[in-house]
Design a protein around this motif. Structure first.
Motif, short mmCIF file in Angstrom:
data_model
loop_
_atom_site.label_atom_id
_atom_site.label_comp_id
_atom_site.label_asym_id
_atom_site.label_seq_id
_atom_site.Cartn_x
_atom_site.Cartn_y
_atom_site.Cartn_z
N ARG A 160 0.82 -1.21 0.00
CA ARG A 160 0.00 0.00 0.00
C ARG A 160 0.86 1.27 0.00
N ASP A 161 1.77 1.38 0.97
CA ASP A 161 2.48 2.64 1.19
C ASP A 161 3.71 2.79 0.30
N THR A 162 4.61 1.82 0.35
CA THR A 162 5.85 1.95 -0.42
C THR A 162 5.57 2.01 -1.92
N LEU A 167 4.62 4.96 -7.13
CA LEU A 167 3.79 5.29 -8.30
C LEU A 167 3.37 6.75 -8.30
N ASP A 168 3.14 7.33 -7.11
CA ASP A 168 2.76 8.74 -7.04
C ASP A 168 3.93 9.68 -7.28
N GLY A 169 5.12 9.32 -6.74
CA GLY A 169 6.24 10.25 -6.79
C GLY A 169 7.25 9.99 -7.88
N PHE A 170 7.34 8.76 -8.35
CA PHE A 170 8.33 8.39 -9.36
C PHE A 170 7.70 7.93 -10.66
N GLY A 188 5.48 -7.29 -0.50
CA GLY A 188 4.50 -6.22 -0.67
C GLY A 188 4.61 -5.57 -2.03
N CYS A 189 5.83 -5.28 -2.47
CA CYS A 189 6.02 -4.67 -3.79
C CYS A 189 5.58 -5.62 -4.89
N LEU A 190 5.89 -6.90 -4.74
CA LEU A 190 5.48 -7.89 -5.73
C LEU A 190 3.96 -7.97 -5.83
N ALA A 191 3.28 -7.92 -4.69
CA ALA A 191 1.82 -7.96 -4.71
C ALA A 191 1.24 -6.79 -5.47
N ALA A 192 1.81 -5.59 -5.28
CA ALA A 192 1.32 -4.40 -5.98
C ALA A 192 1.59 -4.50 -7.48
N ALA A 197 -0.90 -5.01 -12.59
CA ALA A 197 -0.38 -5.46 -13.88
C ALA A 197 0.69 -4.52 -14.42
N LEU A 198 1.63 -4.17 -13.55
CA LEU A 198 2.70 -3.25 -13.94
C LEU A 198 3.75 -3.99 -14.77
N PRO A 199 4.37 -3.31 -15.72
CA PRO A 199 5.42 -3.95 -16.53
C PRO A 199 6.78 -3.97 -15.84
N THR A 200 6.83 -3.62 -14.57
CA THR A 200 8.09 -3.53 -13.83
C THR A 200 8.72 -4.91 -13.64
N ARG A 201 10.03 -4.98 -13.89
CA ARG A 201 10.78 -6.19 -13.58
C ARG A 201 11.37 -6.02 -12.18
N LEU A 202 11.03 -6.95 -11.31
CA LEU A 202 11.43 -6.88 -9.91
C LEU A 202 12.66 -7.75 -9.70
#
Length: 345
Positions: A160-162, A167-170, A188-192, A197-202
């Protein structure tokens, strides 16, 4: 400028600044999400605040009930801050890798600190710390153990927060590097990433000698990343990349950043930044790379930034040797998974 006024120190913030490191790797931008700019000095304030709030809301933690928790430093400070403000007696179980100044910080906030000195079979202290907690709970059944390695509240805070702050600031990063300790931030980041459905590679970054990714345990000297017991929170479904970094490379990278950019990164940050340099040939030109920086380096002045400690621990070459490059012949092969996280919206 944030003009919000709060009446509890653990509500100050949140830490939103992003700092770009120009030229850290050629071809793409590397940015840090600085999590240390809150009263507890680390990202663990989110974890501590959410775990206590959830336990109280669910009825597991009554007003004034004593708490106990295992910590290598940052969570202990954050939890001591929350418990002092909410009047919960707190016992924190640490080990010899915990910085002496962090132990003093916890005690100054009113926590009782127990330092467990017996290494476990994997060369670490986590099993020994948890065994102490289990014995303490048998003798003091009124005590509540939140258990950062199992409690889903920690991962929920970062989902939720991180990620909300990212997403809001970067915006949406192409690559997101996350250090792995109790694994709450990673999960937590993986769940978000999945939910939206973000294209981000973690990329999950751990310390060499940790058992979290299934490797053989070995002694580690720096607190923060790595475990000698796989956290119950951690689930590896193959949707993110994994890389381990030697502590000597962590030290080299921290010291390089300090001298080149005027910023003292903490050990976890230096570890994640080294992972970026190792993978730079795979990342591609023009990518937006974001590294979560859990804390800053003032808590490592007696280790990472102390020449005598570094020489005794890793040898003099680490003080002046170059940071290994990702295009060196013996660089480890790290499989980069496809964006499978996007299939779990």
């Amino acid at each position: 400028m944030n003009t919000a006024v709060c009446d509890r120190p653990y509500d100050a913030g949140p830490a939103r600044p992003f700092l770009t490191l120009p030229g850290f790797c050629p071809g793409f931008t590397t940015t840090l999400k600085l999590e240390a700019l809150n009263p507890a000095g680390s990202i663990k304030l989110k974890t501590a605040r959410e775990m206590v709030a959830s336990a109280r809301a669910e009825g597991r933690l009554r007003a004034g009930a004593p708490l106990i928790e295992s910590t290598s430093g940052n969570l202990g400070i954050a939890l001591a801050m929350v418990c002092a403000a909410q009047r919960h007696p707190l016992t924190l179980v640490t080990d010899p890798n915990t910085q002496a100044q962090n132990i003093r910080h916890m005690r100054a906030l009113g926590a009782e600190v127990v330092v467990v000195t017996r290494q476990d079979a994997n060369g670490g202290y986590l099993h020994s710390r948890i065994e102490f907690i289990e014995r303490h709970l048998l003798a003091h059944p009124e005590t509540v153990w939140l258990n950062q390695y199992r409690d889903p509240a920690g991962a929920r805070a970062h989902r939720r927060d991180t990620m909300g702050e990212i997403l809001d600031g970067f915006g949406v990063p192409d690559w997101l590097f996350v250090g792995v300790g109790s694994t709450g931030t990673l999960m937590g980041c993986l769940a978000a990433v999945r939910e939206q459905a973000l294209p981000t590679r973690l990329v999950a970054v751990d310390a060499a000698g940790s058992v979290t990714f299934g490797g053989r345990g070995a002694p580690r000297r720096l607190p923060g990343l790595g475990t000698s017991r796989r956290p119950e929170l951690f689930t590896d479904d193959g949707s993110f990349a994994k890389i381990e970094v030697a502590e000597s490379d962590t030290v080299r990278t921290c010291r390089r950043v300090a001298r080149a950019y005027g910023l003292l990164p903490g050990a976890s940050t230096g570890t994640a930044l080294h992972a970026v340099s190792e993978l730079r040939r795979r990342i591609g030109d023009g990518a937006r790379v974001l590294v979560i920086a859990p804390d800053l380096g003032e808590r490592y002045l007696d280790t990472v930034y102390d020449d005598d400690w570094v020489t005794r621990t890793f040898g003099p070459a680490v003080l002046h040797g170059p940071t290994p490059r990702s295009d060196r012949p013996n660089a480890p092969a790290v499989p980069i998974s496809p964006r499978r996280g996007t299939r779990h919206a």
